[in-house]
Enzyme design. Structure first.
Site, PDB file in Angstrom:
ATOM      1  CB  SER A 214      80.152  40.179 -17.292  1.00 33.27           C
ATOM      2  OG  SER A 214      79.195  39.907 -16.290  1.00 33.27           O
ATOM      3  CG  ASP A 215      76.978  46.111 -17.697  1.00 34.07           C
ATOM      4  OD1 ASP A 215      76.410  45.968 -16.586  1.00 34.07           O
ATOM      5  OD2 ASP A 215      76.876  47.151 -18.365  1.00 34.07           O
ATOM      6  CD1 TRP A 216      73.687  43.098 -12.221  1.00 32.24           C
ATOM      7  CD2 TRP A 216      75.761  43.761 -12.708  1.00 32.24           C
ATOM      8  NE1 TRP A 216      74.399  43.229 -11.033  1.00 32.24           N
ATOM      9  CE2 TRP A 216      75.662  43.633 -11.305  1.00 32.24           C
ATOM     10  CE3 TRP A 216      76.989  44.146 -13.241  1.00 32.24           C
ATOM     11  CZ2 TRP A 216      76.727  43.897 -10.442  1.00 32.24           C
ATOM     12  CZ3 TRP A 216      78.050  44.408 -12.388  1.00 32.24           C
ATOM     13  CH2 TRP A 216      77.909  44.280 -11.009  1.00 32.24           C
TER      14      TRP A 216
ATOM     15  CE1 TYR B 223      74.463  44.216 -19.928  1.00 25.63           C
ATOM     16  CE2 TYR B 223      74.275  46.608 -19.738  1.00 25.63           C
ATOM     17  CZ  TYR B 223      74.086  45.343 -19.211  1.00 25.63           C
ATOM     18  OH  TYR B 223      73.512  45.192 -17.977  1.00 25.63           O
TER      19      TYR B 223
END
Ligand code: BGC
Length: 723
Positions: A264-266, A233
């Site tokens: 990607s991270d969320w 993030y």
């Protein structure tokens, strides 16, 4: 009841590709020209919109497919220590499904086994259960370095040491991927704190990047051949990790030669063009995907990408490359062929959870109290809310709906014969206001006084309640405020230790605690981590001596927070959303040993109920490697396991180097009286450092000391080698 099996498109895809033969044959072919040609031909068939549909989320845990061409969605699930409960296509919880599964011990526990073979078994359980549940990618392992004791997600990660990280991750990844499921190394890179994780910018030297933070990911890619990587993030050197050209293009896909996909991270992006151009392949999870009107096309890597390509800002080949990587992963995990079946909640999986828990438990201190002879203890007081607290279902995205979870209290009662009287007192209350309940302390003290032995089960928790989102101390999205125990636990421990000196203190949690108020007066201290569904059973067997503890600390336990390098040399939590890792490479024991700061318990420390003698070291150079051999004897009365640790010390160097660095280890089990010759080979890499003035790895000729020991501070043998 819903079904997890997705079979609808298999027949179609089989026809399309004309692939015949067994799954093994296809696996062999998956990197071949034939597969590449099929991938190319699929890409040629796709419209731009269809391609773009594949590079972003299509529900909470899927990315898009192309139904027309028989390309299914990719299905993901957390990770890292169990397959997460079902969400359906949105974030609301699916209640009507069988989704309780095997709850493995968490990352720090796995690392505390120092047993890479268990890493493989661990991964195998995850892969198998993920396959049974119709998943394609399991979102683990978590590889971030444990930099500060305060990081809320330390429990999901493994260690402060890059070498141990690298050794444990390879087994994990292979275990998952040998089941035909992709692992996902996360969070790349430097997501070492939860505080301001979505905004904080991490600044570190090239040397720290290369020597400390990158090796785990490098091993996952180059040795484990991990099929996917998740960006972190935070920002790294001014740019978000998921859009970071240096991290994704130059290092991961360039230098490390990563061939899989980067997700990607969320909800982690803020710029379409950067994400598209700088190497991200799939964007996952944003609020735009929430009900009632999910709008996945509005993702950063959604409709805007179509416009950018149509206007000539981005070449279509850039999108093709992402789709190519995604399809390649799909081939690798047999997405276009029938998979071998997975398994779910089997005895074998539970046995693996038990094996890991058993080898993870670390005996920190023992003044002759442990193991407890159950025949001499007729009355036992079990004290502490953590004795009957269940941890699986909280802590953030790593939450697991456990098929069962044996608590320490259950483990102890199951283990003891009925003629032992076990009395439980809660001792403290786990509440949001963190208040101290003195009447619980009074009750616990009176219980302890009446008992022959008391067992205190204390420590951290993931949540204040069983609400999935009620994160507390070892949890996602939040860091701890202190290393001091909450809820008046120090008062409780001190009072119980006075009431009954025959008290074992068991620490539950994923990170160190400040024990200074009572460590001196406790006769026995055990670190039990979050031990998974079988944790209570394993703990009871260690306490009563059926299992001889063999775990070793994968991180330094400082006496107090201020001793930790991130808090003395470095910065935490940083200023104006910038964190300078001024401590550089002096993370964990590299700092404590070099700067001569006494830890509470050293990296690599862990006692046994037997004793091990080290003798006859020999150090030989052959073909550029250094072979270290020694004799290890179990000189005590019971069988036991030891982790032989090899550290290297550079005696003269142009750049400052740590006092010692772990470069090899071996876990060995010996019967009482048994001797074994141990051989550990160090290659050139064990002697190098990264010179950031020259931007290269350097092996500086000269003398190196080889230190062999039972912990980083319990060195038993040493010798020199000239390189
Ligand atoms: C976490 C990831 C996780 C993802 C999906 C994020 O908040 O940082 O580790 O895999 O959510 O649940």
């Amino acid at each position: 009841m819903k079904t997890y099996f997705r079979v609808n498109f298999f027949a179609l895809v089989f026809l399309f590709f004309g692939l015949i033969g067994c799954q093994e044959t296809k696996r062999e072919l998956s990197d071949s020209d034939i597969v590449n040609a099929k991938i190319d031909s699929l890409i040629n068939e796709m419209t731009l919109v269809e391609k773009v549909n594949m590079i972003h989320g299509s529900s909470s845990f899927t990315s898009g497919g192309v139904e027309r061409l028989g390309i299914p969605e990719l299905v993901m699930s957390d990770g890292p220590h169990g397959v997460r409960h079902e969400h359906g296509r949105d974030w609301s919880k699916d209640e009507d499904v069988l989704d309780s599964g095997t709850y493995l011990p968490t990352g720090t526990a796995l690392a505390a086994t120092w047993n890479p073979d268990l890493g493989y078994e661990f991964g195998k359980v995850l892969g198998s259960e993920a396959k049974f549940r119709g998943k394609d990618i399991i979102l683990g392992p978590g590889l971030n370095i444990i930099r500060t004791p305060l990081n809320g997600r330390n429990f999901e990660y493994m260690t402060e040491d890059p070498y141990l990280n690298s050794k444990m991750v390879v087994g994990y990844v292979k275990g998952v991927q040998d089941q035909g499921i992709a692992a996902c190394a996360k969070h790349y890179i430097a997501n070492n704190q939860e505080f301001e994780r979505n905004q904080v910018n991490i600044e570190m030297s090239d040397r720290a990047f290369r020597e400390i933070y990158l090796p785990g990911f490098k091993a996952a890619v180059q040795e484990g051949e991990v099929l996917s990587v998740m960006g972190a993030y935070n920002k790294f050197r001014g740019e978000y990790c998921n859009q970071n050209e240096f991290l994704l293009k130059d290092i991961l896909k360039g230098e490390l030669g990563f061939k899989g996909l980067v997700m990607s991270d969320w909800n982690a992006l803020d710029n379409t063009l950067k994400a598209v151009k700088n190497g991200l392949d799939i964007e996952m999870g944003t609020d735009l995907g929430m009900l009632p009107n999910p709008e996945y096309g509005k993702f950063f890597m959604g409709d805007t990408v179509v416009t950018l390509v149509e206007n000539g800002v981005v070449e279509e080949s850039v999108i093709d490359e992402k789709v190519r990587r995604i399809l390649r992963v799909m081939y690798k995990i047999n997405k276009f062929s029938e998979r071998t079946p997975g398994a779910y909640n089997t005895k074998t999986h539970q046995q693996t959870a038990y094996n890991v828990a058993k080898e993870a438990i670390v005996l920190l201190k023992n003044d002759g109290l442990l193991p407890i002879n159950k025949n001499n203890a007729k009355k036992i007081a079990v004290i502490g809310a953590n004795a009957d607290w269940k941890h699986a279902g909280a802590g953030g995205s790593s939450q697991v709906k456990a098929y069962y979870e044996v608590t320490p209290l259950e483990g102890i009662t199951n283990f003891l014969a009925k003629n032992v009287d076990v009395q439980f007192s809660q001792g403290y209350e786990i509440t949001k206001d963190g208040g101290v309940n003195t009447s619980l302390i009074t009750e616990a003290v009176s219980n302890a006084k009446k008992a022959d032995i008391s067992i205190l089960i204390i420590g951290w928790v993931h949540g204040y309640s069983d609400d999935w989102n009620d994160n507390a101390f070892d949890a996602e999205g939040i860091d701890k405020h202190s290393m001091k125990l909450p809820f008046g636990q120090d008062e409780l421990i001190k009072s119980v230790l006075v009431a009954n000196p025959n008290t074992v203190v068991v620490l539950v949690g994923g990170a160190p605690i400040d024990m200074t108020e009572w460590v001196g007066s406790a006769k026995g201290i055990i670190q039990a981590w979050y031990g998974g569904m079988e944790g209570g059973n394993a703990l009871a067997e260690v306490i009563f001596g059926d299992v001889n503890p063999s775990g070793k600390l994968p991180m330094t336990f400082p006496k107090k927070l201020e001793d930790s390098p991130a808090h003395t040399l470095g910065e935490y939590p940083g200023e104006d959303l910038v964190m300078n890792y001024n401590e550089g490479i002096f993370v964990g024991y590299r700092y404590f040993d070099t700067y001569e700061v006494e830890p509470e318990f050293a990296f690599g420390h862990g006692l046994s109920y037997t004793t091990f003698d080290y003798s006859d070291i020999s150090i030989e150079k052959s073909e550029g490697n250094v072979k270290v051999s020694l004799s290890l004897t179990n000189s005590g009365d019971v069988a036991g396991g030891e982790v032989v640790q090899v550290y290297v010390k550079d005696t003269e160097s142009s750049l400052e180097r740590p006092e010692k660095e772990l470069k090899g280890f071996k876990k060995v089990f010996l019967n009482s009286g048994e001797t074994q010759t141990i051989e550990i080979t160090l290659n050139n890499e064990a002697f190098r450092y990264y010179d950031d003035t020259k931007s290269e790895w350097v092996l500086e000729p000269g003398k190196f000391e080889i230190l062999v020991g039972s912990s980083s501070r319990d060195i038993r043998l040493s010798g020199d080698v000239e390189m």
